[in-house]
Motif scaffolding. Structure first.
Motif, PDB file in Angstrom:
ATOM      1  N   THR A  52       0.811  -1.227   0.000  1.00 55.41           N
ATOM      2  CA  THR A  52       0.000   0.000   0.000  1.00 55.41           C
ATOM      3  C   THR A  52       0.845   1.278   0.000  1.00 55.41           C
ATOM      4  O   THR A  52       0.291   2.374   0.008  1.00 55.41           O
ATOM      5  CB  THR A  52      -0.917   0.027   1.236  1.00 55.41           C
ATOM      6  N   MET A  53       2.148   1.132  -0.050  1.00 54.66           N
ATOM      7  CA  MET A  53       3.030   2.308   0.002  1.00 54.66           C
ATOM      8  C   MET A  53       3.201   2.951  -1.366  1.00 54.66           C
ATOM      9  O   MET A  53       3.069   2.289  -2.400  1.00 54.66           O
ATOM     10  CB  MET A  53       4.398   1.916   0.567  1.00 54.66           C
ATOM     11  N   ASN A  54       3.505   4.241  -1.359  1.00 57.55           N
ATOM     12  CA  ASN A  54       3.776   4.961  -2.604  1.00 57.55           C
ATOM     13  C   ASN A  54       5.008   4.387  -3.288  1.00 57.55           C
ATOM     14  O   ASN A  54       6.010   4.082  -2.637  1.00 57.55           O
ATOM     15  CB  ASN A  54       4.011   6.451  -2.322  1.00 57.55           C
ATOM     16  N   LYS A  55       4.928   4.265  -4.592  1.00 60.52           N
ATOM     17  CA  LYS A  55       6.039   3.717  -5.372  1.00 60.52           C
ATOM     18  C   LYS A  55       7.289   4.585  -5.283  1.00 60.52           C
ATOM     19  O   LYS A  55       8.403   4.090  -5.389  1.00 60.52           O
ATOM     20  CB  LYS A  55       5.633   3.537  -6.841  1.00 60.52           C
ATOM     21  N   ASN A  56       7.110   5.906  -5.066  1.00 69.14           N
ATOM     22  CA  ASN A  56       8.288   6.767  -4.971  1.00 69.14           C
ATOM     23  C   ASN A  56       9.133   6.433  -3.742  1.00 69.14           C
ATOM     24  O   ASN A  56      10.297   6.803  -3.669  1.00 69.14           O
ATOM     25  CB  ASN A  56       7.905   8.252  -4.969  1.00 69.14           C
TER      26      ASN A  56
END
Length: 143
Positions: A52-56
């Protein structure tokens, strides 16, 4: 990160003894060395949160710097406390970044070892940092 920190120290004409260590490894290589301040941004994100974390974040940060096992999300804080028992000077401080969902549990680890704990919030108002100081054996939680 240490190279940039050293460069900043040189620019600002301050003497800082930087150490890169693995808190999960044997700490005997420090022998009787003492520190005024221990600062750590240890891995604290349970691996299940990766999806669920941002890809950045996940694309540019090494997993070893981010994630902890589900079964022991406070692993690094326990080891930091153990390290400090031998290596933190009297009235020294420990500053650690924490996971917002484990703020109380992380603070409790430190207060159980007689640290005064000051919980700080980040710019989004989330519990994000602990500043811990040993104070005459009296555990207190400040918030």
């Amino acid at each position: 990160a240490l190279a940039i920190a050293k460069k900043n120290a040189d620019i600002n004409n301050v003497e800082i003894n930087f150490k890169l260590i693995n808190f999960l490894a044997d700490e005997n290589y420090f022998e009787d060395e003492k520190f005024d301040l221990i600062i750590s941004n240890p891995p604290y994100i349970p691996t299940q949160e990766k999806a669920t974390m941002n890809k950045n974040v996940t694309m540019y940060e090494p997993s070893i710097a981010l994630f902890v096992p589900e079964y022991d999300p406070l692993l690094f804080y326990k080891k930091i406390i153990h390290f400090a028992e031998k290596h933190l000077v009297e009235n020294g401080k420990i500053m650690v970044e924490i996971h917002e969902n484990f703020a109380n549990e992380t603070a409790a680890l430190f207060t159980a070892k007689n640290y005064v704990v000051d919980l700080k919030k980040d710019m989004q108002g989330k519990d994000r940092m602990l500043i811990c100081e040993m104070q005459m054996g009296v555990p207190i939680l400040l918030s």
